[in-house]
Write a protein that holds these residues in place. Structure first.
Motif, PDB file in Angstrom:
ATOM      1  N   GLN A   1      -5.446  -9.200   6.777  1.00  0.00           N
ATOM      2  CA  GLN A   1      -4.532  -8.424   7.604  1.00  0.00           C
ATOM      3  C   GLN A   1      -4.761  -6.939   7.335  1.00  0.00           C
ATOM      4  OE1 GLN A   1      -2.971  -8.447  10.216  1.00  0.00           O
ATOM      5  NE2 GLN A   1      -0.777  -8.787   9.952  1.00  0.00           N
ATOM      6  N   VAL A   2      -4.698  -6.153   8.386  1.00  0.00           N
ATOM      7  CA  VAL A   2      -4.910  -4.721   8.226  1.00  0.00           C
ATOM      8  C   VAL A   2      -3.594  -4.046   7.874  1.00  0.00           C
ATOM      9  CG1 VAL A   2      -4.568  -4.290  10.689  1.00  0.00           C
ATOM     10  CG2 VAL A   2      -5.871  -2.668   9.334  1.00  0.00           C
ATOM     11  N   GLN A   3      -3.666  -3.018   7.053  1.00  0.00           N
ATOM     12  CA  GLN A   3      -2.506  -2.193   6.714  1.00  0.00           C
ATOM     13  C   GLN A   3      -2.737  -0.790   7.266  1.00  0.00           C
ATOM     14  OE1 GLN A   3      -4.033  -3.845   3.708  1.00  0.00           O
ATOM     15  NE2 GLN A   3      -2.887  -5.600   4.485  1.00  0.00           N
ATOM     16  N   LEU A   4      -1.644  -0.177   7.710  1.00  0.00           N
ATOM     17  CA  LEU A   4      -1.696   1.177   8.255  1.00  0.00           C
ATOM     18  C   LEU A   4      -0.801   2.089   7.428  1.00  0.00           C
ATOM     19  CD1 LEU A   4      -1.341   0.296  12.050  1.00  0.00           C
ATOM     20  CD2 LEU A   4      -3.451   0.724  10.783  1.00  0.00           C
ATOM     21  N   ALA A   5      -1.288   3.297   7.159  1.00  0.00           N
ATOM     22  CA  ALA A   5      -0.509   4.253   6.375  1.00  0.00           C
ATOM     23  C   ALA A   5      -0.573   5.614   7.035  1.00  0.00           C
ATOM     24  CB  ALA A   5      -1.037   4.319   4.950  1.00  0.00           C
ATOM     25  N   GLU A   6       0.579   6.126   7.481  1.00  0.00           N
ATOM     26  CA  GLU A   6       0.639   7.427   8.127  1.00  0.00           C
ATOM     27  C   GLU A   6       0.884   8.525   7.099  1.00  0.00           C
ATOM     28  OE1 GLU A   6       2.998   4.507  10.819  1.00  0.00           O
ATOM     29  OE2 GLU A   6       2.753   4.948   8.695  1.00  0.00           O
ATOM     30  N   SER A   7       0.457   9.706   7.451  1.00  0.00           N
ATOM     31  CA  SER A   7       0.727  10.899   6.649  1.00  0.00           C
ATOM     32  C   SER A   7       0.660  12.117   7.563  1.00  0.00           C
ATOM     33  CB  SER A   7      -0.282  11.037   5.501  1.00  0.00           C
ATOM     34  OG  SER A   7      -1.600  11.159   6.017  1.00  0.00           O
ATOM     35  N   GLY A   8       1.112  13.242   7.039  1.00  0.00           N
ATOM     36  CA  GLY A   8       0.990  14.490   7.783  1.00  0.00           C
ATOM     37  C   GLY A   8       2.254  14.997   8.427  1.00  0.00           C
ATOM     38  N   GLY A   9       3.324  14.222   8.344  1.00  0.00           N
ATOM     39  CA  GLY A   9       4.572  14.686   8.914  1.00  0.00           C
ATOM     40  C   GLY A   9       5.136  15.856   8.124  1.00  0.00           C
ATOM     41  N   GLY A  10       6.144  16.495   8.675  1.00  0.00           N
ATOM     42  CA  GLY A  10       6.761  17.618   8.002  1.00  0.00           C
ATOM     43  C   GLY A  10       7.727  18.329   8.913  1.00  0.00           C
ATOM     44  N   SER A  11       8.085  19.529   8.499  1.00  0.00           N
ATOM     45  CA  SER A  11       9.050  20.329   9.247  1.00  0.00           C
ATOM     46  C   SER A  11       8.363  21.581   9.782  1.00  0.00           C
ATOM     47  CB  SER A  11      10.216  20.707   8.336  1.00  0.00           C
ATOM     48  OG  SER A  11      11.173  21.436   9.049  1.00  0.00           O
ATOM     49  N   VAL A  12       8.494  21.820  11.080  1.00  0.00           N
ATOM     50  CA  VAL A  12       7.886  22.989  11.696  1.00  0.00           C
ATOM     51  C   VAL A  12       8.873  23.617  12.654  1.00  0.00           C
ATOM     52  CG1 VAL A  12       5.523  22.149  11.527  1.00  0.00           C
ATOM     53  CG2 VAL A  12       6.871  21.643  13.561  1.00  0.00           C
ATOM     54  N   GLN A  13       8.614  24.855  13.008  1.00  0.00           N
ATOM     55  CA  GLN A  13       9.411  25.519  14.025  1.00  0.00           C
ATOM     56  C   GLN A  13       8.869  25.159  15.405  1.00  0.00           C
ATOM     57  OE1 GLN A  13       9.401  29.733  13.016  1.00  0.00           O
ATOM     58  NE2 GLN A  13      11.420  29.482  12.094  1.00  0.00           N
ATOM     59  N   ALA A  14       9.738  25.261  16.390  1.00  0.00           N
ATOM     60  CA  ALA A  14       9.320  25.004  17.761  1.00  0.00           C
ATOM     61  C   ALA A  14       8.127  25.906  18.104  1.00  0.00           C
ATOM     62  CB  ALA A  14      10.465  25.261  18.722  1.00  0.00           C
ATOM     63  N   GLY A  15       7.147  25.313  18.777  1.00  0.00           N
ATOM     64  CA  GLY A  15       5.922  26.033  19.093  1.00  0.00           C
ATOM     65  C   GLY A  15       4.818  25.826  18.070  1.00  0.00           C
ATOM     66  N   GLY A  16       5.164  25.245  16.934  1.00  0.00           N
ATOM     67  CA  GLY A  16       4.192  25.011  15.887  1.00  0.00           C
ATOM     68  C   GLY A  16       3.377  23.751  16.106  1.00  0.00           C
ATOM     69  N   SER A  17       2.533  23.441  15.115  1.00  0.00           N
ATOM     70  CA  SER A  17       1.626  22.304  15.214  1.00  0.00           C
ATOM     71  C   SER A  17       1.667  21.461  13.951  1.00  0.00           C
ATOM     72  CB  SER A  17       0.180  22.789  15.430  1.00  0.00           C
ATOM     73  OG  SER A  17       0.045  23.519  16.624  1.00  0.00           O
ATOM     74  N   LEU A  18       1.362  20.194  14.126  1.00  0.00           N
ATOM     75  CA  LEU A  18       1.179  19.264  13.017  1.00  0.00           C
ATOM     76  C   LEU A  18       0.063  18.304  13.385  1.00  0.00           C
ATOM     77  CD1 LEU A  18       4.800  18.194  11.957  1.00  0.00           C
ATOM     78  CD2 LEU A  18       3.164  19.465  10.556  1.00  0.00           C
ATOM     79  N   ARG A  19      -0.601  17.790  12.355  1.00  0.00           N
ATOM     80  CA  ARG A  19      -1.625  16.780  12.583  1.00  0.00           C
ATOM     81  C   ARG A  19      -1.288  15.559  11.751  1.00  0.00           C
ATOM     82  NH1 ARG A  19      -8.000  16.425  10.926  1.00  0.00           N
ATOM     83  NH2 ARG A  19      -8.769  15.486  12.867  1.00  0.00           N
ATOM     84  N   LEU A  20      -1.000  14.463  12.412  1.00  0.00           N
ATOM     85  CA  LEU A  20      -0.687  13.216  11.749  1.00  0.00           C
ATOM     86  C   LEU A  20      -1.956  12.409  11.559  1.00  0.00           C
ATOM     87  CD1 LEU A  20       2.533  12.126  13.684  1.00  0.00           C
ATOM     88  CD2 LEU A  20       2.310  13.711  11.762  1.00  0.00           C
ATOM     89  N   SER A  21      -2.016  11.681  10.447  1.00  0.00           N
ATOM     90  CA  SER A  21      -3.142  10.805  10.156  1.00  0.00           C
ATOM     91  C   SER A  21      -2.643   9.387   9.953  1.00  0.00           C
ATOM     92  CB  SER A  21      -3.877  11.258   8.901  1.00  0.00           C
ATOM     93  OG  SER A  21      -4.415  12.547   9.048  1.00  0.00           O
ATOM     94  N   CYS A  22      -3.488   8.432  10.288  1.00  0.00           N
ATOM     95  CA  CYS A  22      -3.186   7.019  10.071  1.00  0.00           C
ATOM     96  C   CYS A  22      -4.434   6.376   9.488  1.00  0.00           C
ATOM     97  CB  CYS A  22      -2.788   6.357  11.372  1.00  0.00           C
ATOM     98  SG  CYS A  22      -2.605   4.563  11.275  1.00  0.00           S
ATOM     99  N   ALA A  23      -4.346   5.944   8.241  1.00  0.00           N
ATOM    100  CA  ALA A  23      -5.477   5.329   7.564  1.00  0.00           C
ATOM    101  C   ALA A  23      -5.318   3.817   7.595  1.00  0.00           C
ATOM    102  CB  ALA A  23      -5.560   5.824   6.133  1.00  0.00           C
ATOM    103  N   ALA A  24      -6.362   3.128   8.036  1.00  0.00           N
ATOM    104  CA  ALA A  24      -6.347   1.670   8.102  1.00  0.00           C
ATOM    105  C   ALA A  24      -7.114   1.100   6.917  1.00  0.00           C
ATOM    106  CB  ALA A  24      -6.955   1.196   9.406  1.00  0.00           C
ATOM    107  N   SER A  25      -6.601   0.020   6.362  1.00  0.00           N
ATOM    108  CA  SER A  25      -7.277  -0.647   5.254  1.00  0.00           C
ATOM    109  C   SER A  25      -7.072  -2.143   5.391  1.00  0.00           C
ATOM    110  CB  SER A  25      -6.728  -0.154   3.911  1.00  0.00           C
ATOM    111  OG  SER A  25      -5.349  -0.447   3.807  1.00  0.00           O
ATOM    112  N   GLY A  26      -7.809  -2.904   4.586  1.00  0.00           N
ATOM    113  CA  GLY A  26      -7.696  -4.356   4.646  1.00  0.00           C
ATOM    114  C   GLY A  26      -8.738  -4.947   5.575  1.00  0.00           C
ATOM    115  N   TYR A  27      -8.433  -6.116   6.122  1.00  0.00           N
ATOM    116  CA  TYR A  27      -9.356  -6.798   7.020  1.00  0.00           C
ATOM    117  C   TYR A  27      -9.228  -6.189   8.405  1.00  0.00           C
ATOM    118  CZ  TYR A  27     -11.639 -10.438   9.709  1.00  0.00           C
ATOM    119  OH  TYR A  27     -12.477 -11.108  10.568  1.00  0.00           O
ATOM    120  N   ILE A  28     -10.206  -5.372   8.795  1.00  0.00           N
ATOM    121  CA  ILE A  28     -10.157  -4.631  10.048  1.00  0.00           C
ATOM    122  C   ILE A  28     -11.087  -5.272  11.053  1.00  0.00           C
ATOM    123  CG2 ILE A  28     -10.544  -2.392  11.143  1.00  0.00           C
ATOM    124  CD1 ILE A  28      -9.963  -1.149   8.374  1.00  0.00           C
ATOM    125  N   ARG A  29     -10.531  -5.684  12.173  1.00  0.00           N
ATOM    126  CA  ARG A  29     -11.343  -6.270  13.236  1.00  0.00           C
ATOM    127  C   ARG A  29     -12.118  -5.183  13.941  1.00  0.00           C
ATOM    128  NH1 ARG A  29      -6.644  -9.158  15.625  1.00  0.00           N
ATOM    129  NH2 ARG A  29      -7.046  -7.748  17.358  1.00  0.00           N
TER     130      ARG A  29
END
Length: 127
Positions: free
Chosen positions: A1-29
């Motif tokens: 089974q594959v596992q997913l782990a997100e990161s990159g969230g946070g607090s920003v002001q309106a108009g700002g930017s963020l980049r979220l990541s999702c790392a997959a591990s385990g049995y990946i089809r």
């Protein structure tokens, strides 16, 4: 089974930017429909962006088109969500999800059709 782990969230002001990541591990089809969903308090979980693994075609909720970009690196088993010009209404818990590849060509935003979910990463936007 594959596992997913997100990161990159946070607090920003309106108009700002963020980049979220999702790392997959385990049995990946070899193929999935990979998607980002979000859920704000008291609201239903909604689809934001999706991409089929190994392909470049992307799909977006109308509310985030132009501002958000989904991308992937299959060699690194990583999915990203670049979020620009963030608005207060973008604040939510963001989840990475994986489902059968056919989802990207059908009921793409039906959350319960995605069988694999990460734990989520919080995005806060202050105005």
């Amino acid at each position: 089974q594959v596992q997913l782990a997100e990161s990159g969230g946070g607090s920003v002001q309106a108009g700002g930017s963020l980049r979220l990541s999702c790392a997959a591990s385990g049995y990946i089809r070899s193929s999935y429909c990979m998607a980002w969903f979000r859920q704000a308090p008291g609201k239903k979980r909604e689809g934001v962006a999706a991409i089929p693994t190994g392909y470049v075609n992307t799909y977006y909720n109308d509310t985030v088109k132009v501002r958000f970009t989904i991308s992937q690196d299959n060699a690194k088993n990583t999915l990203w969500l670049q979020m620009d010009n963030l608005k207060a209404e973008d604040a939510a818990m963001y989840y990475c999800a994986a489902g059968g590849p056919f989802l990207c060509y059908g009921n793409i935003w039906r959350a319960h059709d995605y069988s694999i979910w990460g734990q989520g990463t919080q995005v806060t936007v202050s105005s």
